[in-house]
Design a protein around this motif. Sequence first.
Motif, short mmCIF file in Angstrom:
data_model
loop_
_atom_site.label_atom_id
_atom_site.label_comp_id
_atom_site.label_asym_id
_atom_site.label_seq_id
_atom_site.Cartn_x
_atom_site.Cartn_y
_atom_site.Cartn_z
N LYS A 6 31.18 44.44 36.10
CA LYS A 6 31.96 44.16 37.31
C LYS A 6 32.24 42.67 37.45
O LYS A 6 33.35 42.27 37.79
N LYS A 19 34.54 34.82 48.07
CA LYS A 19 33.19 34.71 48.63
C LYS A 19 32.77 33.24 48.70
O LYS A 19 32.27 32.78 49.70
N LYS A 39 27.82 40.34 56.74
CA LYS A 39 27.96 41.70 56.20
C LYS A 39 29.07 41.76 55.14
O LYS A 39 28.89 42.35 54.08
N LEU A 40 30.21 41.15 55.44
CA LEU A 40 31.32 41.16 54.49
C LEU A 40 31.02 40.30 53.27
O LEU A 40 31.36 40.66 52.14
N ASN A 42 28.23 39.76 51.86
CA ASN A 42 27.22 40.35 51.00
C ASN A 42 27.76 41.44 50.09
O ASN A 42 27.04 41.93 49.23
N LYS A 43 29.01 41.83 50.27
CA LYS A 43 29.61 42.83 49.39
C LYS A 43 29.78 42.27 47.99
O LYS A 43 30.00 41.07 47.81
N LEU A 44 29.69 43.15 46.98
CA LEU A 44 29.86 42.72 45.60
C LEU A 44 31.31 42.28 45.35
O LEU A 44 31.56 41.24 44.74
N LEU A 46 35.15 41.82 47.37
CA LEU A 46 35.87 41.79 48.64
C LEU A 46 37.26 42.39 48.44
O LEU A 46 38.00 41.99 47.54
N SER A 47 37.62 43.35 49.28
CA SER A 47 38.96 43.93 49.22
C SER A 47 39.93 43.03 49.99
O SER A 47 39.52 42.09 50.67
N ASP A 50 39.07 43.11 53.57
CA ASP A 50 37.88 42.31 53.87
C ASP A 50 38.25 40.83 54.02
O ASP A 50 37.77 40.15 54.91
N GLN A 81 43.20 52.45 52.01
CA GLN A 81 42.29 52.23 53.15
C GLN A 81 43.07 52.16 54.46
O GLN A 81 42.63 52.70 55.48
#
Length: 116
Positions: A6, A19, A39-40, A42-44, A46-47, A50, A81
């Motif tokens: 990834k 990030k 919270k956002l 910490n996502k692997l 980002l969309s 996001d 989404q």
Amino acid sequence: MNLTTKKNILKSKNAPNYKRIYTDILDIKFPEKKGDCEKLLNKLVLSDLDILSLNKMIFGHIPDLNTRQIFRSYSKSSILQILDYQKKHKLNNQELARHFNLSRNSVTKWRRLFLK
């Protein structure tokens, strides 16, 4: 897909590291808002949505967003989404367009392309 794969995919896209960008902005200019964005961040991965959410959380409402709307693009996953949000909240195309600051024509086009 493992974590290394990834990360390699993300690097190969030549995309900005959002990030890191937003973390630096929060550390330097808005440390009081860091908890809200944690919270956002910490996502692997980002969309697009996001990134827009982070931007709104940090900088607030941008009044001249409509003048720059023509330069915004969305990935297929972000479009799906958005359309899923429409279905969950039972919004018509106009309400969805207003919520995400989109053109009604774009929403109609996406529905035609992705929901058949």
